[in-house]
Write an enzyme that holds these catalytic residues in place. Structure first.
Site, PDB file in Angstrom:
ATOM      1  N   ARG A   3       0.800  -1.228   0.000  1.00 47.74           N
ATOM      2  CA  ARG A   3       0.000   0.000   0.000  1.00 47.74           C
ATOM      3  C   ARG A   3       0.828   1.270   0.000  1.00 47.74           C
ATOM      4  O   ARG A   3       0.606   2.161  -0.841  1.00 47.74           O
ATOM      5  CB  ARG A   3      -0.940   0.005   1.221  1.00 47.74           C
ATOM      6  CG  ARG A   3      -2.009  -1.061   1.156  1.00 47.74           C
ATOM      7  CD  ARG A   3      -2.697  -1.238   2.498  1.00 47.74           C
ATOM      8  NE  ARG A   3      -1.776  -1.761   3.501  1.00 47.74           N
ATOM      9  CZ  ARG A   3      -2.052  -1.923   4.774  1.00 47.74           C
ATOM     10  NH1 ARG A   3      -3.248  -1.588   5.226  1.00 47.74           N
ATOM     11  NH2 ARG A   3      -1.167  -2.428   5.605  1.00 47.74           N
ATOM     12  N   SER A   4       1.771   1.412   0.940  1.00 53.09           N
ATOM     13  CA  SER A   4       2.487   2.702   1.017  1.00 53.09           C
ATOM     14  C   SER A   4       3.405   2.955  -0.186  1.00 53.09           C
ATOM     15  O   SER A   4       3.511   4.107  -0.619  1.00 53.09           O
ATOM     16  CB  SER A   4       3.208   2.888   2.358  1.00 53.09           C
ATOM     17  OG  SER A   4       4.204   1.929   2.567  1.00 53.09           O
TER      18      SER A   4
HETATM   19  P1  4NP Z   1       1.549  -3.622   3.138  1.00 52.62           P
HETATM   20  O1  4NP Z   1       1.154  -5.183   3.065  1.00 52.62           O
HETATM   21  O2  4NP Z   1       1.543  -3.262   4.602  1.00 52.62           O
HETATM   22  O3  4NP Z   1       0.484  -2.927   2.387  1.00 52.62           O
HETATM   23  O4  4NP Z   1       2.915  -3.494   2.502  1.00 52.62           O
HETATM   24  C1  4NP Z   1       1.859  -6.158   3.771  1.00 52.62           C
HETATM   25  C2  4NP Z   1       2.996  -6.704   3.239  1.00 52.62           C
HETATM   26  C3  4NP Z   1       3.655  -7.702   3.913  1.00 52.62           C
HETATM   27  C4  4NP Z   1       3.159  -8.164   5.124  1.00 52.62           C
HETATM   28  C5  4NP Z   1       2.022  -7.613   5.655  1.00 52.62           C
HETATM   29  C6  4NP Z   1       1.366  -6.595   4.979  1.00 52.62           C
HETATM   30  N1  4NP Z   1       3.814  -9.208   5.797  1.00 52.62           N
HETATM   31  O5  4NP Z   1       3.286  -9.668   6.833  1.00 52.62           O
HETATM   32  O6  4NP Z   1       4.888  -9.663   5.364  1.00 52.62           O
END
Ligand code: 4NP
Length: 161
Positions: free
Chosen positions: A14-15
């Site tokens: 997302r970010s």
């Molecule tokens: P983000 O999504 O916060 O939008 O980058 C995720 C990416 C990886 C993980 C969790 C959320 N993870 O648990 O590895």
């Protein structure tokens, strides 16, 4: 200089999408010398990784560059360095409070700026798989964020290119 840091959990879905979208929007308005943009994650699982394939597919589809974007973990120094820390969801805000103290006016969720949004959290596509939904939400959130910054910091838009 106004400094904006987008924050999510892993800094691969997302970010980084918000960073790339907002960077392009700011460049189109000719404001790239007034607004500095970065993103970071609360976790360190993906440090050094490029964005998730789902995010890259969306950015490729809309021809939005992301070459310079690699995952990094937020640090307590970021809390002092950035004017605004723009989180993707409520859990990010809670996680941020464990990194350090930041004046609350400078920390908010992207969709807090979107009055008509019923749901103020951007759903995590790492778990939902729905990157199109994230793009729609990020796009409208970034438009409102830019309007807010232009108004609040009295920036004047150039033609850009
Ligand atoms: P983000 O999504 O916060 O939008 O980058 C995720 C990416 C990886 C993980 C969790 C959320 N993870 O648990 O590895």
């Amino acid at each position: 200089m106004v400094r904006v840091l987008f924050l999510c959990l892993g800094n691969i879905c997302r970010s980084p999408m918000a960073e790339a979208v907002f960077r392009q929007m700011v460049r189109e308005r000719g404001l790239q010398n007034e607004i500095e943009i970065d993103s970071a994650g609360l976790g360190d699982w993906h440090v050094g990784d490029k964005p998730h394939r789902g995010t890259r597919e969306i950015l490729d589809r809309y021809k939005i560059p992301y070459d310079s974007i690699y995952s990094r973990q937020i640090t307590s120094k970021d809390l002092a360095d950035f004017t605004y820390i723009v989180a993707m969801d409520e859990d990010n805000i809670e996680g941020l409070s464990r990194v350090g103290k930041t004046p609350s006016a400078r920390v908010f969720r992207l969709l807090d700026l979107v009055d008509e949004a019923q749901e103020k959290n951007v759903p995590d596509p790492y778990f939902t798989g729905n990157f199109d939904e994230v793009y729609r939400l990020v796009r409208v959130g970034c438009e409102r964020l830019l309007q807010k910054i232009i108004a609040h910091h009295a920036l004047s838009q150039n033609s850009g290119n």
